[in-house]
Motif scaffolding. Structure first.
Motif, mmCIF file in Angstrom:
data_model
loop_
_atom_site.group_PDB
_atom_site.id
_atom_site.type_symbol
_atom_site.label_atom_id
_atom_site.label_comp_id
_atom_site.label_asym_id
_atom_site.label_seq_id
_atom_site.Cartn_x
_atom_site.Cartn_y
_atom_site.Cartn_z
ATOM 1 N N TRP A 10 39.828 51.697 40.168
ATOM 2 C CA TRP A 10 40.091 50.690 41.197
ATOM 3 C C TRP A 10 41.258 51.126 42.078
ATOM 4 O O TRP A 10 42.306 51.532 41.585
ATOM 5 C CB TRP A 10 40.456 49.361 40.564
ATOM 6 C CG TRP A 10 39.397 48.716 39.716
ATOM 7 C CD1 TRP A 10 39.139 48.968 38.392
ATOM 8 C CD2 TRP A 10 38.479 47.709 40.117
ATOM 9 N NE1 TRP A 10 38.121 48.175 37.947
ATOM 10 C CE2 TRP A 10 37.688 47.379 38.988
ATOM 11 C CE3 TRP A 10 38.242 47.029 41.322
ATOM 12 C CZ2 TRP A 10 36.690 46.409 39.029
ATOM 13 C CZ3 TRP A 10 37.257 46.061 41.353
ATOM 14 C CH2 TRP A 10 36.490 45.761 40.230
ATOM 15 N N LEU A 11 41.070 51.011 43.382
ATOM 16 C CA LEU A 11 42.142 51.261 44.336
ATOM 17 C C LEU A 11 42.161 50.147 45.371
ATOM 18 O O LEU A 11 41.111 49.763 45.898
ATOM 19 C CB LEU A 11 41.947 52.595 45.062
ATOM 20 C CG LEU A 11 42.176 53.903 44.299
ATOM 21 C CD1 LEU A 11 41.789 55.087 45.189
ATOM 22 C CD2 LEU A 11 43.630 54.018 43.863
ATOM 23 N N SER A 12 43.346 49.622 45.643
ATOM 24 C CA SER A 12 43.504 48.699 46.771
ATOM 25 C C SER A 12 44.649 49.216 47.632
ATOM 26 O O SER A 12 45.775 49.371 47.157
ATOM 27 C CB SER A 12 43.799 47.268 46.289
ATOM 28 O OG SER A 12 45.063 47.179 45.683
ATOM 29 N N ASN A 13 44.343 49.525 48.883
ATOM 30 C CA ASN A 13 45.323 50.141 49.781
ATOM 31 C C ASN A 13 45.986 51.350 49.125
ATOM 32 O O ASN A 13 47.214 51.517 49.168
ATOM 33 C CB ASN A 13 46.365 49.115 50.225
ATOM 34 C CG ASN A 13 45.768 48.049 51.128
ATOM 35 O OD1 ASN A 13 44.662 48.208 51.654
ATOM 36 N ND2 ASN A 13 46.487 46.952 51.306
ATOM 37 N N ASN A 14 45.137 52.163 48.456
ATOM 38 C CA ASN A 14 45.551 53.411 47.802
ATOM 39 C C ASN A 14 46.457 53.202 46.597
ATOM 40 O O ASN A 14 47.079 54.158 46.122
ATOM 41 C CB ASN A 14 46.235 54.345 48.803
ATOM 42 C CG ASN A 14 45.278 54.835 49.871
ATOM 43 O OD1 ASN A 14 44.115 55.120 49.585
ATOM 44 N ND2 ASN A 14 45.764 54.914 51.103
ATOM 45 N N ILE A 15 46.543 51.973 46.103
ATOM 46 C CA ILE A 15 47.308 51.696 44.883
ATOM 47 C C ILE A 15 46.316 51.560 43.733
ATOM 48 O O ILE A 15 45.350 50.798 43.808
ATOM 49 C CB ILE A 15 48.133 50.406 45.019
ATOM 50 C CG1 ILE A 15 49.150 50.557 46.150
ATOM 51 C CG2 ILE A 15 48.834 50.083 43.700
ATOM 52 C CD1 ILE A 15 49.931 49.287 46.440
ATOM 53 N N HIS A 43 44.686 50.548 40.181
ATOM 54 C CA HIS A 43 44.702 49.401 39.282
ATOM 55 C C HIS A 43 43.811 49.691 38.082
ATOM 56 O O HIS A 43 42.983 50.595 38.101
ATOM 57 C CB HIS A 43 44.188 48.138 39.989
ATOM 58 C CG HIS A 43 44.961 47.769 41.207
ATOM 59 N ND1 HIS A 43 46.087 46.989 41.175
ATOM 60 C CD2 HIS A 43 44.760 48.081 42.515
ATOM 61 C CE1 HIS A 43 46.553 46.833 42.399
ATOM 62 N NE2 HIS A 43 45.758 47.486 43.235
ATOM 63 N N SER A 44 43.994 48.878 37.044
ATOM 64 C CA SER A 44 43.132 48.970 35.864
ATOM 65 C C SER A 44 42.290 47.709 35.773
ATOM 66 O O SER A 44 42.668 46.650 36.280
ATOM 67 C CB SER A 44 43.975 49.108 34.578
ATOM 68 O OG SER A 44 44.738 50.293 34.616
ATOM 69 N N GLY A 45 41.128 47.847 35.098
ATOM 70 C CA GLY A 45 40.286 46.689 34.877
ATOM 71 C C GLY A 45 40.982 45.672 33.992
ATOM 72 O O GLY A 45 42.043 45.926 33.416
ATOM 73 N N LYS A 46 40.375 44.506 33.865
ATOM 74 C CA LYS A 46 40.998 43.397 33.145
ATOM 75 C C LYS A 46 41.339 43.772 31.713
ATOM 76 O O LYS A 46 42.431 43.505 31.237
ATOM 77 C CB LYS A 46 40.060 42.184 33.185
ATOM 78 C CG LYS A 46 40.695 40.886 32.718
ATOM 79 C CD LYS A 46 39.776 39.721 32.974
ATOM 80 C CE LYS A 46 40.390 38.415 32.512
ATOM 81 N NZ LYS A 46 41.613 38.068 33.255
ATOM 82 N N ASP A 47 40.394 44.399 31.000
ATOM 83 C CA ASP A 47 40.655 44.881 29.644
ATOM 84 C C ASP A 47 39.570 45.885 29.277
ATOM 85 O O ASP A 47 38.673 46.184 30.073
ATOM 86 C CB ASP A 47 40.724 43.724 28.627
ATOM 87 C CG ASP A 47 39.518 42.801 28.724
ATOM 88 O OD1 ASP A 47 38.377 43.316 28.757
ATOM 89 O OD2 ASP A 47 39.709 41.576 28.788
ATOM 90 N N VAL A 48 39.648 46.397 28.049
ATOM 91 C CA VAL A 48 38.720 47.434 27.612
ATOM 92 C C VAL A 48 37.291 46.928 27.610
ATOM 93 O O VAL A 48 36.355 47.644 27.967
ATOM 94 C CB VAL A 48 39.120 47.949 26.206
ATOM 95 C CG1 VAL A 48 38.078 48.938 25.691
ATOM 96 C CG2 VAL A 48 40.495 48.593 26.244
ATOM 97 N N GLU A 49 37.095 45.687 27.186
ATOM 98 C CA GLU A 49 35.745 45.138 27.091
ATOM 99 C C GLU A 49 35.190 44.719 28.455
ATOM 100 O O GLU A 49 33.977 44.573 28.602
ATOM 101 C CB GLU A 49 35.736 43.942 26.133
ATOM 102 C CG GLU A 49 36.050 44.319 24.682
ATOM 103 C CD GLU A 49 35.955 43.128 23.759
ATOM 104 O OE1 GLU A 49 35.772 41.992 24.271
ATOM 105 O OE2 GLU A 49 36.052 43.328 22.533
ATOM 106 N N LEU A 56 39.648 47.889 49.632
ATOM 107 C CA LEU A 56 39.306 47.977 48.209
ATOM 108 C C LEU A 56 38.291 49.097 47.991
ATOM 109 O O LEU A 56 37.263 49.177 48.680
ATOM 110 C CB LEU A 56 38.731 46.641 47.734
ATOM 111 C CG LEU A 56 38.571 46.441 46.231
ATOM 112 C CD1 LEU A 56 39.929 46.520 45.530
ATOM 113 C CD2 LEU A 56 37.909 45.093 45.954
ATOM 114 N N ASN A 57 38.573 49.951 47.009
ATOM 115 C CA ASN A 57 37.733 51.100 46.703
ATOM 116 C C ASN A 57 37.472 51.127 45.201
ATOM 117 O O ASN A 57 38.410 51.170 44.409
ATOM 118 C CB ASN A 57 38.434 52.383 47.158
ATOM 119 C CG ASN A 57 37.571 53.618 47.016
ATOM 120 O OD1 ASN A 57 36.873 53.801 46.023
ATOM 121 N ND2 ASN A 57 37.634 54.494 48.000
ATOM 122 N N ILE A 58 36.182 51.075 44.820
ATOM 123 C CA ILE A 58 35.804 51.135 43.403
ATOM 124 C C ILE A 58 34.936 52.353 43.182
ATOM 125 O O ILE A 58 33.875 52.485 43.788
ATOM 126 C CB ILE A 58 35.050 49.869 42.953
ATOM 127 C CG1 ILE A 58 35.804 48.611 43.327
ATOM 128 C CG2 ILE A 58 34.803 49.912 41.442
ATOM 129 C CD1 ILE A 58 35.247 47.910 44.531
#
Length: 220
Positions: A164-169, A171-177, A197-199
């Motif tokens: 996950w990227l937002s404005n080139n920052i 991020h991680s998903g909510k959790d492993v599951e 937003l870039n996924i």
């Protein structure tokens, strides 16, 4: 002239039985991943398997071909053959094609060989955003964003890496599951006017399988 007419008549009698009323009912489905809510057809990809089957109909009745030799050809190559073989699973398709060419041949059916060809479309892995952003806008604060992969060759979401990227920052998903869910915190009054937003989703078991989704959202 009479000899020519006789030859034409004999040739017509020699045509495959399909010309006399047989009809193939053909069914297929890929085994690539789709979420539970997906209601479309499960499409095959270059790396997936493809389940195929057929029934033969004549005068609205199913024909019994259990004693007939059946050959299945996929993209010009013999995939499988056997007596009464009406179902197969195939893979390893021609990657240079955007579809899969299938030919079914029933040997010695009513005095001749009966065959039918089918073209099955292929697809590539995709990723979709579940949430509908009205007019591509998003509010400041915390927003829950969920994406779903389509047509990856995986068992479940744990086989995928969600970047996950937002404005080139990053991020991680909510959790492993639930790696397909992002809690995006957009600060209030920080001067930002939009979020890019870039996924990027990658199959951990086969990195050649990936899909990207991009969306530009205006902060309201």
């Amino acid at each position: 002239m009479n000899r020519i007419i006789l030859i034409i008549f004999i040739c017509l009698l020699s045509l495959p039985a399909l010309a006399h009323g047989q009809e193939f009912l053909f069914n297929w489905e890929g085994d690539s991943f789709v979420p539970g809510f997906y209601q479309g057809r499960r499409m095959p990809t270059d790396n997936s398997s493809l389940k195929m089957s057929f029934e033969l109909i004549e005068n609205d009745r199913l024909l019994n071909i259990k004693g007939k030799k059946v050959e299945w050809y996929v993209d010009g190559k013999l995939a499988q053959k056997g007596v009464g073989l009406q179902r197969i699973t195939a893979n390893q398709f021609n990657v240079s094609r955007s579809d899969i060419f299938v030919r079914v041949l029933i040997k010695n059916f009513k005095g001749g060989d009966l065959e039918k060809s089918f073209i099955i479309p292929k697809t590539i892995p995709k990723v979709i955003i579940e949430r509908n952003f009205i007019n591509n806008t998003i509010s400041a604060g915390i927003s829950i964003i969920k994406v779903w992969p389509l047509f990856f060759n995986i068992d479940d979401l744990s086989d995928l890496n969600f970047n996950w990227l937002s404005n080139n920052i990053k991020h991680s998903g909510k959790d492993v599951e639930r790696p397909n869910i992002l809690e995006l915190d957009i600060p209030v009054d920080n001067g930002q006017l939009s979020v890019n937003l870039n996924i990027n989703v990658v199959n951990n078991k086969n990195i050649s399988e990936s899909a990207i989704k991009k969306i530009n959202l205006t902060i309201k």
